[in-house]
Structures are given as structure tokens and as C-alpha cells.
Design a protein around this motif. Structure first.
Motif, PDB file in Angstrom:
ATOM      1  N   ARG A  66      41.123  42.438  39.511  1.00  0.00           N
ATOM      2  CA  ARG A  66      41.950  43.512  40.073  1.00  0.00           C
ATOM      3  C   ARG A  66      42.973  42.953  41.061  1.00  0.00           C
ATOM      4  O   ARG A  66      44.110  43.387  41.089  1.00  0.00           O
ATOM      5  CB  ARG A  66      41.006  44.511  40.740  1.00  0.00           C
ATOM      6  CG  ARG A  66      41.588  45.853  41.018  1.00  0.00           C
ATOM      7  CD  ARG A  66      42.151  46.558  39.827  1.00  0.00           C
ATOM      8  NE  ARG A  66      41.332  46.488  38.645  1.00  0.00           N
ATOM      9  CZ  ARG A  66      41.615  47.165  37.533  1.00  0.00           C
ATOM     10  NH1 ARG A  66      42.655  47.948  37.474  1.00  0.00           N
ATOM     11  NH2 ARG A  66      40.838  47.052  36.484  1.00  0.00           N
ATOM     12  N   SER A 124      33.709  54.076  35.212  1.00  0.00           N
ATOM     13  CA  SER A 124      34.172  52.912  35.970  1.00  0.00           C
ATOM     14  C   SER A 124      33.727  53.058  37.415  1.00  0.00           C
ATOM     15  O   SER A 124      33.357  54.144  37.841  1.00  0.00           O
ATOM     16  CB  SER A 124      35.694  52.824  35.989  1.00  0.00           C
ATOM     17  OG  SER A 124      36.240  53.147  34.765  1.00  0.00           O
ATOM     18  N   TYR A 125      33.779  51.988  38.166  1.00  0.00           N
ATOM     19  CA  TYR A 125      33.508  52.113  39.587  1.00  0.00           C
ATOM     20  C   TYR A 125      34.680  51.556  40.369  1.00  0.00           C
ATOM     21  O   TYR A 125      35.497  50.803  39.848  1.00  0.00           O
ATOM     22  CB  TYR A 125      32.191  51.450  39.987  1.00  0.00           C
ATOM     23  CG  TYR A 125      32.208  49.940  39.977  1.00  0.00           C
ATOM     24  CD1 TYR A 125      32.000  49.242  38.798  1.00  0.00           C
ATOM     25  CD2 TYR A 125      32.406  49.218  41.157  1.00  0.00           C
ATOM     26  CE1 TYR A 125      32.006  47.865  38.782  1.00  0.00           C
ATOM     27  CE2 TYR A 125      32.410  47.830  41.144  1.00  0.00           C
ATOM     28  CZ  TYR A 125      32.210  47.158  39.954  1.00  0.00           C
ATOM     29  OH  TYR A 125      32.215  45.800  39.943  1.00  0.00           O
ATOM     30  N   VAL A 126      34.757  51.941  41.611  1.00  0.00           N
ATOM     31  CA  VAL A 126      35.916  51.594  42.397  1.00  0.00           C
ATOM     32  C   VAL A 126      35.490  51.503  43.864  1.00  0.00           C
ATOM     33  O   VAL A 126      34.520  52.142  44.270  1.00  0.00           O
ATOM     34  CB  VAL A 126      37.032  52.644  42.175  1.00  0.00           C
ATOM     35  CG1 VAL A 126      36.624  53.997  42.700  1.00  0.00           C
ATOM     36  CG2 VAL A 126      38.336  52.222  42.768  1.00  0.00           C
ATOM     37  N   GLY A 127      36.169  50.666  44.615  1.00  0.00           N
ATOM     38  CA  GLY A 127      35.882  50.599  46.046  1.00  0.00           C
ATOM     39  C   GLY A 127      35.247  49.299  46.489  1.00  0.00           C
ATOM     40  O   GLY A 127      35.005  49.089  47.669  1.00  0.00           O
ATOM     41  N   GLU A 128      35.006  48.382  45.534  1.00  0.00           N
ATOM     42  CA  GLU A 128      34.309  47.150  45.908  1.00  0.00           C
ATOM     43  C   GLU A 128      35.202  46.225  46.734  1.00  0.00           C
ATOM     44  O   GLU A 128      34.710  45.390  47.483  1.00  0.00           O
ATOM     45  CB  GLU A 128      33.760  46.440  44.673  1.00  0.00           C
ATOM     46  CG  GLU A 128      34.753  45.599  43.879  1.00  0.00           C
ATOM     47  CD  GLU A 128      35.678  46.423  43.014  1.00  0.00           C
ATOM     48  OE1 GLU A 128      35.626  47.660  43.087  1.00  0.00           O
ATOM     49  OE2 GLU A 128      36.475  45.814  42.285  1.00  0.00           O
ATOM     50  N   MET A 129      36.514  46.405  46.584  1.00  0.00           N
ATOM     51  CA  MET A 129      37.415  45.513  47.292  1.00  0.00           C
ATOM     52  C   MET A 129      37.324  45.745  48.793  1.00  0.00           C
ATOM     53  O   MET A 129      37.197  44.816  49.581  1.00  0.00           O
ATOM     54  CB  MET A 129      38.834  45.776  46.822  1.00  0.00           C
ATOM     55  CG  MET A 129      39.665  44.539  46.723  1.00  0.00           C
ATOM     56  SD  MET A 129      41.306  44.999  46.202  1.00  0.00           S
ATOM     57  CE  MET A 129      41.344  44.317  44.602  1.00  0.00           C
ATOM     58  N   ARG A 132      41.388  49.686  52.762  1.00  0.00           N
ATOM     59  CA  ARG A 132      41.511  49.940  51.327  1.00  0.00           C
ATOM     60  C   ARG A 132      42.840  49.389  50.820  1.00  0.00           C
ATOM     61  O   ARG A 132      43.882  49.587  51.446  1.00  0.00           O
ATOM     62  CB  ARG A 132      41.458  51.442  51.058  1.00  0.00           C
ATOM     63  CG  ARG A 132      40.133  52.088  51.462  1.00  0.00           C
ATOM     64  CD  ARG A 132      38.999  51.601  50.602  1.00  0.00           C
ATOM     65  NE  ARG A 132      37.826  52.486  50.736  1.00  0.00           N
ATOM     66  CZ  ARG A 132      36.668  52.253  50.142  1.00  0.00           C
ATOM     67  NH1 ARG A 132      36.493  51.160  49.422  1.00  0.00           N
ATOM     68  NH2 ARG A 132      35.676  53.097  50.283  1.00  0.00           N
ATOM     69  N   ALA A 133      42.788  48.718  49.676  1.00  0.00           N
ATOM     70  CA  ALA A 133      43.994  48.049  49.181  1.00  0.00           C
ATOM     71  C   ALA A 133      44.862  48.967  48.342  1.00  0.00           C
ATOM     72  O   ALA A 133      45.992  48.647  48.033  1.00  0.00           O
ATOM     73  CB  ALA A 133      43.597  46.828  48.369  1.00  0.00           C
ATOM     74  N   ILE A 152      40.066  57.536  47.730  1.00  0.00           N
ATOM     75  CA  ILE A 152      40.279  56.369  48.574  1.00  0.00           C
ATOM     76  C   ILE A 152      41.763  56.355  48.913  1.00  0.00           C
ATOM     77  O   ILE A 152      42.597  56.584  48.032  1.00  0.00           O
ATOM     78  CB  ILE A 152      39.898  55.071  47.820  1.00  0.00           C
ATOM     79  CG1 ILE A 152      38.388  55.000  47.623  1.00  0.00           C
ATOM     80  CG2 ILE A 152      40.411  53.835  48.544  1.00  0.00           C
ATOM     81  CD1 ILE A 152      37.927  53.789  46.857  1.00  0.00           C
ATOM     82  N   ASP A 172      34.912  41.067  39.036  1.00  0.00           N
ATOM     83  CA  ASP A 172      35.666  42.290  38.751  1.00  0.00           C
ATOM     84  C   ASP A 172      36.811  42.431  39.736  1.00  0.00           C
ATOM     85  O   ASP A 172      37.930  42.801  39.394  1.00  0.00           O
ATOM     86  CB  ASP A 172      34.769  43.531  38.885  1.00  0.00           C
ATOM     87  CG  ASP A 172      33.766  43.627  37.741  1.00  0.00           C
ATOM     88  OD1 ASP A 172      33.986  42.959  36.718  1.00  0.00           O
ATOM     89  OD2 ASP A 172      32.782  44.364  37.891  1.00  0.00           O
ATOM     90  N   LYS A 220      29.154  39.386  39.864  1.00  0.00           N
ATOM     91  CA  LYS A 220      29.818  40.270  38.912  1.00  0.00           C
ATOM     92  C   LYS A 220      30.885  41.108  39.616  1.00  0.00           C
ATOM     93  O   LYS A 220      32.032  41.201  39.171  1.00  0.00           O
ATOM     94  CB  LYS A 220      28.784  41.186  38.248  1.00  0.00           C
ATOM     95  CG  LYS A 220      29.418  42.153  37.264  1.00  0.00           C
ATOM     96  CD  LYS A 220      28.383  43.115  36.707  1.00  0.00           C
ATOM     97  CE  LYS A 220      28.982  44.401  36.177  1.00  0.00           C
ATOM     98  NZ  LYS A 220      30.152  44.303  35.375  1.00  0.00           N
TER      99      LYS A 220
END
Lengths: 821, 294
Positions: free
Chosen positions: A602, A548-553, A561-562, A511, A598, A594
């Protein structure tokens, strides 16, 4: 051979004179059937003919009986070829050399085979035994069409003083590589490259020989490496730690081969799936979808010589109307299925497994037979325990009938989750060294197939569809466990339809800050670091371990993408389609809540770092730089690492002494050695890697992962030293146990013995019992498992300089908060 | 942006660090400093407000109380030496123990002083008191070196281990030896002499203070090198030798510093520990005499 009329209608035309074709032709000749054996070159058995000179041909699987009219035993290539040549003459095999078949027309009873030289051959039935070697898998990287790339190796003695890279560590690749280094006088520098970390498709004897050659320094083995580009004189690899460019004058690519699909399909034969590596659809009698054409040997999915020869014999018997003939492996399989209820035939059970077990659906009956040779079918009565939580065990189970219950709560066995028919369990065992995560018992009477780890890896390597379904099931489980939120497998089906597993090389970003994108990434293996550009500099904000997971923001905010997320080491990520995930969140408000919470955590972190940046810019910089330093030192694959703050370390070595005193007098750490950055010292001590390198080739499988995540070596160690060589961090020692020391008090008051810590070599030698043999064994940190109070090195540190932490704890922002407080 | 994975290794409730290096002084947010503060304050308030007759004295009931507390504390503080050498199988870390040792030890200066009732004289009782104060002072010295030196030692060693430093020196010596072979006898002899010099001799005091003289051989060589300098177009073997000697000297300097730090981190213990034993002896005499003359 003879001058036969080409218009004659043969009973059988056999295409290809390899082991399968030769055996078929010999059988036909013995049975007195009119036949012709067509070979495209001027010699028999071209694949084996093209083996490198003097190569030792193996005869595996050992438990399979050979059933053929020509002999075959393990031996030199030349001997094998000579035997076949002589015996096929003796058997009066009707051979037509230089006869390459270009097209097949007609139907059962009267086929016409057109040769490239224009001749035609007519036959009632055809046996295709052409193998797959004519169609090797080609290099697809940049420069993959370079002239110095070759796909076979005839004479390894022909190359001198060259840097040679062999790509693919299957049997062919390993044998080529070993052939090239066999004579040190040739002064070749040979590198063999394997895509995965283990040698799943190669024969054990070959793997052992390769490991020996590597240990002797004769060959360079690069695992988990792929080729990025080939240019004259050089080759660039993508390795675990990033890109590497090495000298290379010649590339020998042995990446397997695939059926010559175009030709086969033109013969009217259908394949099991559209994948490149798929095989033709065959009946139990080897008959293809075009009646009258039979397919045997490597083209049927059977690359081993013994199999090929047996099939040659069998197929001719079938064509000759012998329907009672059972394959040569029948007795072995009969014994395997004997314990199952209902006393059914082998064919019944094979079909039963194939239809009921998802991962076996795509296998041909023949592949399934071979697969079963390495697997066990087991019957469990209701409530029988299949395996127990924390037991060592690496096999994979597939449920063919009934269902099993997973005891998800170790304290309350009555809380269970069922796994139904067709699915698999125990797949975590495929990840090296993991213990069983939960106890599993039969929910009702059930039949399971237990697949050894090596057979499962082989299955995945050779049947893409099986690999895909194992992956899908484990991905589904990982997502369910990660997101919880009352999700069911059914909810996930849409998200899973779009999932994609990507390999990310070390340092690559999945990302990038400021880019648009809404996909979600789950880290399956490896780890990631998150960075944000603050004031023109990338600032480390957090560390993400596997799971872990990433990218929900980006998904929830729908914008850019932040932050940038890049791989700390070579990693695997599961990419989930953002739109599908969004729909799932709309359906499941719990999941949305959820994810949202999360994300809030962040965002808070980002805001915190940004706010600190102005007031405490040096603290933030230091935090960032230390994170980068730790990543460079392999902390990205660690799960638990010993760190020493040299602002506090007085060099008393009490950590080493305590380690030795709590582990049979041998220290498993070297405090002083290792890298240091800004007073943060990474001593030489085990990091308990996510995917431990030490486990890879341990002959007795003595290295396991304990319940606390510690990687430890048990008593079955044979002292071979493979783990020591495989460990990139040099934390494993080979030592024998020193004799028992006098007690600490008698040392303190009377000066008896060597005192605390590891005794000196001299003392050890002088005081050990000479009658007991001193076999060195591998020793390494076991995280003091079983010792209350945690690792001795940490609890024995008088100043608090030593800590043992997971990277995700150490690299969390709490440290920044505390340090700036 | 992302979510943490569930904690690994959380199955058996192992003690885990929170990921911060909390030194022995700040241990558990100064827990033992607080306890020591409460202890000394209570003892002082007791001393001020309990009116013992005829005057505050070690022999009053309050004096006995303070004396018993002090004795128990001294015995316990001494036990650190044993605890340090036995790897703990319990939850109490050595760091916690050190922290307690330091703060309780300092508080002993107050409690012990109150126990004397400020009656100082030339006797075995005062001897015990003085020894105790000396032990505490040497301890304070220890705290300052522990707080200050590790950082400097770390900077000095630059990722090298002591063995690597020694090995580096040995390799320099070999190079020097080889470089001297083609030279004039006079120079070769000088190099041989310089190789024979022990750069670390001179005992503990020199080591601690770091007072070493420059190598004589080096000095001579440097002079010789100047003598024959400025010969254009010639590769001067003496200069090469000089450069090697200079490199060796840098290595020696680093190792000397390293040994100096190590010695300074330890030397206070050469006072602290024997004084402790003397204190225990004097303390025993003090207790026996008190009860003997009851």
C-alpha cells in the motif's frame, strides 16, 4: 361488576386483561378458584382495543392449537373484542376495571397489590399479564421528542392529506401504514421505514400485503434506512445512498416495545440480562424468581395472541397444582424430537439444546419452545453429509452434541477443520442467496438444530444476545479466513472481546487522513474507497470490497492516518481495537509479517501515485474522477460489472447479439443506455451486487449466487416481477422465450430467420407456437456461467471496448500504470 | 493502508480481464503485429535470397508457396464474417480475431505482391491481385474510422440512446403542433409543412457527408418572426415557435451527426465485403486457369 370486599384474599390476582389475562381469569373461574382480574383502563384488552379500527387480527402460528375457555379466531378487531367481552361475562370472570397496579408487596400466600387509586387487593398468587405495549421503544434521534411523533394509531381514517412516516416495519408498523393508505380518498402520502433490508419480525401475510401496496404505488417503502432527525414538517433519513430529507407531517413510531422493567424489578422479579429487550427469568411453569408471581403473555416474550391465551390457561392449571399439564405445542415438539436417539422428553431436549448451544443460551424455555416450532432437530451419524458445497441452502445449523468437519479443500475431502459442540455453521446462508461454501459432514454422531433463515433472522431480531453470538462467531471466522497466519480462535479472543460492528452511511469516513488512531477496520458488508489529499485535492487511491481490512498503517507506524477511507455505499465495518491487535501481532510474528507486507504494498502504491502526480497530473485526475463516477453509479456494491470504453466502441451491438444468441434469444444487456463519463460507459447490465436487491422478495427463492459469484435466476421463477422492481439498476427484464431461430448459416446463405441477436417482437409473435402459453419470466445476466471463454458480450466485442471486471480490479493502480505507459 | 480481499469468483478458472481496456490494435501487446512482421520479413528475405530460375514468378516453387499461403490467409480472413455472427464458445475472443485479421490482412499486401513476382498485366491474375489490394485498402479505411470515430460518436450522443433521440424529436414535434394551434392559418400551415419535412431524407450519400439544407419552413418562419418582432409588452407566439424550431433543429443536428457516424463506421464495409466476394471469384478463376493451363 360486583361489590366484593377488597380485603378478601384471592387465590389468584391476574394483572392485565389482554388475551393472556382474560384466558387465565376464565380458566380460574371455570375451575372455581377465587380470582380477580385487574385492568387499568375501563375496557378489556387495551392493546387490542387500541388496534386501529377494523383491523384484521391474525391467528398465528397456524399449527398451534388454541387451548382456552374463550374463543379466538382470525377476524376483525371489533368481532374479537365483542366475543371476549361476552364470553368473559359468560364465564363469570371477576373483573376490576380502572385498577392500575402501582406496587406489589408481600410473599407467596399473601401478596398485597396497591392500586394507583389507593385501594389494595390481596392474593395468594399473582399472574402478571400486562404485556409490553405500555412501554414502547422511543425515537432517540434528534427531535425525537417532537409533538408530532406518536406511538400508536387508533383510527387511520382520522388523517387526511398528510405526509406520514411510519417507523418500523414490524406487524404493527405495516398494519398502521396499510390502514393509512387503505382509502385513497384520504390522499395521505405514507412512507414506511425499515432499518434492515428484510422484514424479519413481521408476519408473512403482512409483508406480502405491504409489497403489493408498494408495487401498486400506494405506499413508499424505504428499507435499510434509519432516521437521523425529525423536525416540524420534515424528516431526514440515512439511506443506502446517503442522507435524504423528505416531507413529513406526522411520525408514527412502531419500533417495538420493551417490558416495563422498573415496575417488574420492583416486584422482585429478575431479568435474563441487562439488555433493554430482555425478558424476566421464568420457570417452565411461568413462575418468576419471586415465588408466587407468574408472568405470561408478551411480558414473557410471547407477543402472539394464541400463545398468550394458551399460557393463561396453562398458568392457572399450574397454580391449581396440575403438574402433569403439557403446553399446547407439546405434540408438535414431541414429533420434532422423535428422531433423536434416547427417546427423551421434550423438556429434556429443550434443556439440552439451551445448555449446549451458545446462541440459545439466553432464551427462556418459552422462547425456545416457539423457536423450535420453526426449527428442526436432526441426528447425524458419523460421516453423514450435512450439506454439500455449492448446494443452495440458507439455513443455519447449531451443534447441540458431537462435532462436524468442514471440508476446507474441495479437491481433497480429507483436509478438514472441526467445529465443536455449541457452535454454529452455515451462517453464510444468512447472507442472501449465498451457496454453501464447503461440504460439512458429521465428525462423530451428532445432534444439530437446523434453523430456517427466517427463524434465524427473527431470533437475531428478538434476542440481542443470540444476535451477538452469531455475529461473534461469523466475525471470528471472517478474521481467521482473512488473516490466516496460523491463527486459532483462541488467539483472537482478546481482539474479539473489543470488537464492535458499526454501520457507516454512504460517503462517511471511518478513517480520516491526518487524524490519530490505531483501530483496525474490517469491511463486513459494502465497500470503501481510499483517498489521499495530494496538492489540495482528494485523489482516489484504491477501492476496498467487502472482506478487506484497513487501518494497519496507522497502527504499525503509530502515527497519523495516511489516507481517508470512506464508505462507497452504506456499509458495515467491524472495528477492532488497535492495542489488542498489536498485542496479537506481537504474539504471532507471522501475522505481523503478513500485515507488514500488505502495508508495504500500500505504501508503494501511495508513493507511486504521489510520484505520478507531478508528471501525469491529468492521468491521475482522470483516474480519480472516473472512480468517483463509478461509485456514483452503484459500482460500490457491484462484484462484476460490464464497462464499455467508448473510445473503442463502434456501436455494432455485437455484445447484445452475442448475449441473445447464447441465452435463448433474449439479450440481457442494453449497450446504449446508461451513464457515461470521460468515454467510460456503464451500460444497463447486471453488476452482480454484493447484496443483491433482486433476491429480497423472490417468492420461490429462484435467485441464487453461483460458484463464480454470478447472481442468476433459475427455472423456478414464477414471473412475479418483484426482482425487476427491486433492482435499482433496471437490468432485469420480463420476457417469454422466443421460438428457435433457423441456423446462422441458413440465414447467411438463404436469408432464413431474423439473423443474429434478439429477434424483433414481430418475428417473435409471428413465429411462436400459439398453443404454448407465453408466461413471461424474469431474465438477467448470469455472467455466461458454464460458457467456456467467459461472458459472450466481452468475447464478442470486436474492438475490445467491452470488459467485465470486479470494481477492485478496474479501480486498481495497474490501470493507471498502463494508461500512463 | 489496506489489503485486498481474496479474489471473488476465482473458483472455476474463468477468463477474467485484468481491468484494462486493451483495444483491438494493441491486443496482447501487439501480438499479431509481431507475427505479421515476422511473416512478411521471412517472405521478403526468401524472395530476395532464393534464386528462382528463370526469374521470380508465381509459377516457381517459391511462388506457389506464397500463393498457397496467401489463398489460405484469404479464406481464413473471410471467415471473420462468420465468426462475428456466432457467439464464441471457445477461448478465442472476437477482439483477438479482429486483431489478427487486421495485421495478417495487411501482411497479405506484401506476400501477395511477392507472389506476383511484379509481373502485372491485363489478365485475370492481375485482376485478383488488384481486387485483393482494394480489399486491403478498404480495410485500412475501416481501421482509421474504427480508431477515430467512436470517441466522437460518444461525445455527440452524450448518454442519449438513439431511441431517446428519436423520442425527443417526436416530443418536439408534438410541442410544435400544439404551439401552432392558436396561430394564424398562415403560420399554422408553415408549421404543418415543417412537420412534414423529413429531416433525414436524401439517401446514404447525404447521410455520410452530412450535407443537409436548412429547413425551408424554418427559414420562412424566422423571417416572419423578424417582421413582427419588437412589439413591446406582448408575448409573441411566433417567437416561441421559433425557439421551439431552433431546439428541434439542435436535436436534429445531433441525431444527424449520430447517424452520420454510424453510417461512416459501416460504409467502408459496403466496399470491403463485396470486393472480398469479387476477390474470391477472381481468385478462383486465377487458380483454375493456372491449373488448367499447366
Amino acid at each position: 361488576m360486583g361489590d366484593f370486599a377488597l380485603s378478601e384474599l384471592y387465590r389468584i390476582a391476574i394483572v392485565g386483561s389482554g388475551p393472556a389475562g382474560l384466558s387465565a381469569a376464565s380458566r380460574a373461574s371455570k375451575l372455581g378458584l377465587s380470582h380477580v382480574l385487574l385492568e387499568k383502563t375501563d375496557h378489556l384488552s387495551d392493546t387490542i382495543y387500541k388496534y386501529q379500527k377494523g383491523k384484521h387480527v391474525m391467528a398465528t402460528p397456524a399449527q398451534l392449537k388454541l387451548r382456552a375457555d374463550i374463543d379466538f379466531a382470525a377476524g376483525k378487531r371489533e368481532t374479537v373484542l365483542e366475543t371476549w367481552e361476552m364470553q368473559s361475562d359468560g364465564n363469570k370472570v371477576h373483573t376490576l376495571k380502572n385498577a392500575e397496579v402501582k406496587a406489589i408487596a408481600g410473599a407467596k400466600g399473601d401478596f398485597t397489590l396497591t392500586l394507583t387509586n389507593g385501594q389494595t387487593v390481596r392474593a395468594e398468587t399473582i399472574v402478571l399479564a400486562i404485556g409490553t405495549q405500555g412501554n414502547p421503544n422511543r425515537m432517540s434521534c434528534a427531535g425525537g421528542d417532537s409533538p408530532h411523533i406518536q406511538y400508536s394509531l387508533d383510527d387511520p381514517g382520522a388523517y387526511i392529506d398528510e405526509h406520514i412516516t411510519v417507523i418500523g416495519a414490524g406487524d404493527a408498523g405495516i398494519e398502521n401504514a396499510l390502514g393509512l393508505v387503505a382509502d385513497p380518498e384520504q390522499r395521505n402520502t405514507v412512507t414506511i421505514v425499515n432499518r434492515s433490508e428484510e422484514f424479519a419480525t413481521a408476519k408473512d401475510a403482512n409483508v406480502q400485503a405491504l409489497i403489493h401496496a408498494r408495487d401498486a404505488g400506494r405506499i413508499i417503502v424505504r428499507t435499510k434506512t434509519t432516521t437521523l432527525s425529525v423536525e416540524p414538517g420534515w424528516i431526514t433519513f440515512d439511506t443506502r445512498d446517503g442522507e435524504v430529507r423528505v416531507q413529513c407531517d406526522r411520525v408514527i413510531a412502531r419500533m417495538g416495545s420493551a417490558p416495563p422493567r422498573k415496575f417488574i424489578e420492583a416486584c422482585g422479579i429478575a431479568f435474563t440480562s441487562p439488555e433493554r429487550a430482555a425478558y424476566p427469568v421464568l420457570s417452565a411453569t411461568f413462575e418468576s424468581t419471586n415465588p408466587g408471581i407468574y408472568v405470561i403473555g408478551a411480558l414473557a416474550g410471547y407477543p402472539l395472541i394464541k400463545h398468550c391465551m394458551n399460557q393463561g390457561y396453562d398458568v392457572v392449571e399450574f397454580i391449581n397444582g396440575n403438574t402433569q399439564l403439557k403446553p399446547a405445542d407439546e405434540p408438535i415438539l414431541e414429533a420434532k424430537f422423535a428422531s433423536l436417539p434416547g427417546s427423551q422428553s421434550v423438556d429434556y431436549w429443550l434443556n439440552f439444546l439451551k445448555t449446549n448451544v451458545v446462541i440459545l443460551n439466553q432464551l427462556s424455555t418459552l422462547q425456545l419452545r416457539e423457536f423450535m416450532l420453526d426449527s428442526e432437530a436432526r441426528f447425524y451419524k458419523r460421516d453423514d453429509v450435512i450439506f454439500v458445497r455449492n448446494d443452495p441452502g440458507s439455513s443455519l445449523f447449531a451443534i447441540a452434541a458431537g462435532s462436524v468437519l468442514v471440508e476446507v479443500n474441495p479437491t481433497d475431502p480429507s483436509i478438514t477443520v472441526p467445529i465443536g459442540v455449541g457452535s454454529i455453521f452455515g451462517e453464510v446462508g444468512l447472507i442472501s442467496g449465498r451457496r454453501r461454501g464447503a461440504t460439512i459432514r458429521a465428525g462423530e454422531d451428532c445432534i444439530c438444530v437446523e434453523v430456517s433463515r427466517s427463524a434465524a433472522l427473527k431470533l437475531q431480531a428478538s434476542v440481542p444476545a443470540a444476535k451477538r453470538s452469531i455475529e461473534r462467531i461469523s466475525t471470528e471466522r471472517q478474521l481467521l479466513q482473512m488473516f490466516k497466519s496460523g491463527l486459532t480462535p483462541a488467539d483472537l479472543s482478546e481482539v474479539l472481546d473489543s470488537y464492535e460492528i458499526q454501520a457507516v452511511s454512504a460517503g462517511k469516513a471511518i478513517i480520516t487522513e491526518g487524524e490519530l488512531g490505531n483501530d483496525i477496520f474490517v469491511i463486513r458488508q459494502g465497500s470503501m474507497v481510499v483517498e489521499r489529499m495530494i496538492g489540495g485535492k482528494p485523489v482516489f487511491t484504491s477501492y476496498l470490497p467487502a472482506g478487506s481490512y484497513v487501518g494497519e498503517m496507522g497502527l504499525i507506524n503509530g502515527g497519523k492516518r495516511a489516507a481517508t477511507v470512506r464508505a462507497a455505499i452504506k456499509s458495515d465495518v467491524i472495528k477492532l481495537d488497535g492495542t489488542a491487535f498489536m498485542r496479537l501481532m506481537e504474539k504471532k510474528p507471522e501475522l505481523y509479517a503478513k500485515t507488514k507486507s500488505d502495508m508495504a504494498g500500500r505504501e508503494e502504491l501511495n508513493a507511486f501515485i504521489e510520484s505520478k502526480k507531478d508528471t501525469l497530473s491529468s492521468a491521475v485526475d482522470l483516474y480519480s474522477e472516473q472512480a468517483a463516477f463509478l461509485m456514483e453509479n452503484g459500482i460500490g456494491e457491484a462484484t462484476d460489472v460490464l464497462l464499455i470504453d467508448e473510445n473503442l466502441c463502434i456501436g455494432c451491438d455485437n455484445c447484445e447479439k452475442a448475449c441473445a444468441d447464447s441465452h435463448d434469444g433474449l439479450s440481457r444487456l442494453d449497450r446504449e443506455a446508461g451513464r457515461t463519463y470521460a468515454h467510460l460507459h456503464v451500460p444497463t447490465s447486471c453488476r452482480h451486487c454484493e447484496h443483491p436487491h433482486c433476491m429480497l422478495d423472490c417468492p420461490p427463492n429462484a435467485i441464487n449466487r453461483g460458484p463464480d459469484g454470478e447472481v442468476f435466476i433459475n427455472d423456478t421463477c414464477i414471473g412475479c416481477g418483484n426482482c425487476q422492481r427491486n433492482c435499482p439498476y433496471g437490468v432485469i427484464r420480463m420476457e417469454y422465450e422466443p421460438p428457435k431461430k433457423p441456423s446462422i448459416l441458413s440465414w447467411l446463405f438463404f436469408g432464413k430467420g431474423p439473423g443474429p441477436g434478439e429477434p424483433s417482437r414481430k418475428w417473435k409473435k409471428e413465429n411462436s407456437d400459439p398453443t404454448v402459453s407465453k408466461q413471461s419470466k424474469a431474465i438477467k445476466c448470469d455472467m455466461c456461467s458454464g460458457i467456456e471463454g467467459g461472458p459472450a458480450c466481452v468475447s464478442a466485442c470486436p474492438t475490445g471496448a467491452a470488459i467485465r471486471v470486479g470494481p477492485e480490479q478496474f479501480l486498481s493502480v495497474t490501470r493507471l500504470e498502463k494508461n500512463s505507459a | 493502508m489496506a489489503t485486498q480481499a481474496p479474489r471473488r469468483g476465482a473458483q472455476s478458472g474463468r477468463v477474467k480481464s485484468d481491468g484494462t481496456h486493451e483495444g483491438f490494435l494493441r491486443h496482447k501487446s501487439f501480438r499479431w503485429l509481431k507475427i505479421a512482421f515476422i511473416l512478411t520479413t521471412t517472405a521478403t528475405l526468401g524472395y530476395l535470397f532464393i534464386d528462382v530460375k528463370p526469374r521470380p514468378n508465381g509459377g516457381s516453387w517459391y511462388g506457389y508457396l506464397l500463393g498457397i499461403v496467401s489463398t489460405l490467409m484469404i479464406v481464413w480472413l473471410t471467415m471473420l464474417g462468420v465468426r462475428k455472427r456466432i457467439p464464441s464458445r471457445k477461448r478465442w475472443s472476437l477482439k483477438g480475431w479482429t486483431s489478427a485479421h487486421i495485421y495478417l490482412g495487411i501482411s497479405l499486401a506484401v506476400i501477395g505482391t511477392l507472389h506476383t513476382g511484379f509481373q502485372i498485366d491485363w489478365n485475370v491474375h492481375t485482376l485478383a491481385y488488384v481486387l485483393m489490394m482494394l480489399v486491403i485498402l478498404s480495410g485500412l479505411w475501416g481501421i482509421t474510422v474504427y480508431a477515430k470515430l467512436p470517441r466522437q460518436m460518444s461525445l455527440n450522443r452524450e448518454e442519449l440512446t438513439e431511441n431517446q433521440m428519436l423520442e425527443g424529436l417526436r416530443s418536439m414535434d408534438r410541442q410544435l403542433h400544439d404551439a401552432a394551434q392558436p396561430l394564424d392559418h398562415r403560420y399554422a400551415e408553415l408549421v404543418r409543412k415543417s412537420l412534414q419535412e423529413d429531416p433525414f431524407g436524401g439517401g446514404l450519400l447525404r447521410r455520410i457527408l452530412g450535407l443537409y439544407r436548412t429547413s425551408k419552413a424554418r427559414k420562412t418562419l424566422a423571417q416572419l418572426s423578424e417582421e413582427i418582432a419588437f412589439r413591446p409588452g406582448e408575448d409573441n407566439p411566433i417567437e416561441r415557435l421559433d425557439a421551439l424550431l431552433e431546439r428541434k433543429e439542435n436535436k436534429v443536428r445531433r441525431l444527424r451527426k449520430h447517424l452520420q457516424y454510424k453510417a461512416r463506421l459501416e460504409v467502408w464495409l459496403y466496399f470491403h465485403v463485396p470486393l472480398t466476394f469479387a476477390l474470391i471469384a477472381a481468385l478462383s478463376a486465377h487458380i483454375v486457369s493456372v491449373f488448367f493451363y499447366w
